[in-house]
Design an enzyme around this catalytic site. Structure first.
Site, mmCIF file in Angstrom:
data_model
loop_
_atom_site.group_PDB
_atom_site.id
_atom_site.type_symbol
_atom_site.label_atom_id
_atom_site.label_comp_id
_atom_site.label_asym_id
_atom_site.label_seq_id
_atom_site.Cartn_x
_atom_site.Cartn_y
_atom_site.Cartn_z
ATOM 1 N N VAL A 60 0.837 -1.203 0.000
ATOM 2 C CA VAL A 60 0.000 0.000 0.000
ATOM 3 C C VAL A 60 0.872 1.253 0.000
ATOM 4 O O VAL A 60 0.563 2.234 -0.690
ATOM 5 C CB VAL A 60 -0.999 -0.023 1.179
ATOM 6 C CG1 VAL A 60 -1.717 1.303 1.327
ATOM 7 C CG2 VAL A 60 -2.008 -1.150 0.979
ATOM 8 N N ALA A 63 2.010 1.671 -3.526
ATOM 9 C CA ALA A 63 0.909 2.138 -4.374
ATOM 10 C C ALA A 63 0.590 3.607 -4.129
ATOM 11 O O ALA A 63 0.420 4.386 -5.081
ATOM 12 C CB ALA A 63 -0.339 1.282 -4.130
ATOM 13 N N GLU A 64 0.531 4.019 -2.868
ATOM 14 C CA GLU A 64 0.218 5.418 -2.582
ATOM 15 C C GLU A 64 1.335 6.336 -3.068
ATOM 16 O O GLU A 64 1.077 7.427 -3.573
ATOM 17 C CB GLU A 64 -0.061 5.650 -1.102
ATOM 18 C CG GLU A 64 -0.489 7.080 -0.855
ATOM 19 C CD GLU A 64 -1.255 7.303 0.436
ATOM 20 O OE1 GLU A 64 -1.699 8.438 0.642
ATOM 21 O OE2 GLU A 64 -1.418 6.356 1.229
ATOM 22 N N THR A 65 2.559 5.901 -2.952
ATOM 23 C CA THR A 65 3.685 6.692 -3.442
ATOM 24 C C THR A 65 3.574 6.923 -4.946
ATOM 25 O O THR A 65 3.674 8.060 -5.426
ATOM 26 C CB THR A 65 5.018 5.983 -3.128
ATOM 27 O OG1 THR A 65 5.162 5.874 -1.713
ATOM 28 C CG2 THR A 65 6.200 6.723 -3.724
#
Length: 142
Positions: A60, A63-65
């Site tokens: 996660v 992915a957020e990065t």
């Protein structure tokens, strides 16, 4: 986007990631096009859960990065900051070693909110996680 612009953006990403979670997890942005941002992260004991597979939280974070970086590239960053406001992830396959790759593609490129699909795959292109990220562009405070 030409190769010189791309290299400047990738260099800027490396600089921005210094002394952050991204550096801690060895996350890199490796490609940027008009349609997607691609990043990678090594799968080592540093990102394992106790039983030796990739921790969902590390996926996660990757992915957020990468999704946030995609939003960042859309925005006027002189006047706005990008923040993640919602993220959901489905972890579909485990991995113990190698690299995972996160590819963020836009579902919605609004002026204020953006919606991204981030597919995390292994080196054989197996789908490891499927993530949906909503970001928001907020005016910088003076």
């Amino acid at each position: 986007m030409d190769n010189i612009q791309k290299e400047e953006i990738l260099k800027s990403c490396r600089h921005m990631f210094k002394n952050t979670l991204m550096e801690t997890l060895d996350i890199e942005v490796i490609d940027i096009t008009e349609d997607y941002v691609l990043g990678k992260m090594p799968v080592t004991s540093k990102v394992h859960q106790p039983d030796g597979v990739l921790h969902g939280g590390a996926s996660v974070a990757l992915a957020e990065t990468i999704g946030s970086m995609a939003s960042f590239l859309l925005c006027n960053t002189t006047d706005f900051v990008v923040r993640g406001i919602e993220i959901s992830a489905n972890h579909l396959k485990s991995i113990r070693e190698g690299f995972v790759y996160a590819k963020a593609s836009a579902i919605h490129k609004g002026k204020t909110t953006q919606l991204w699909e981030i597919k995390i795959t292994d080196e054989e292109d197996n789908l490891i996680s499927l993530v949906k990220l909503t970001t928001i562009a907020l005016p910088k405070k003076s």
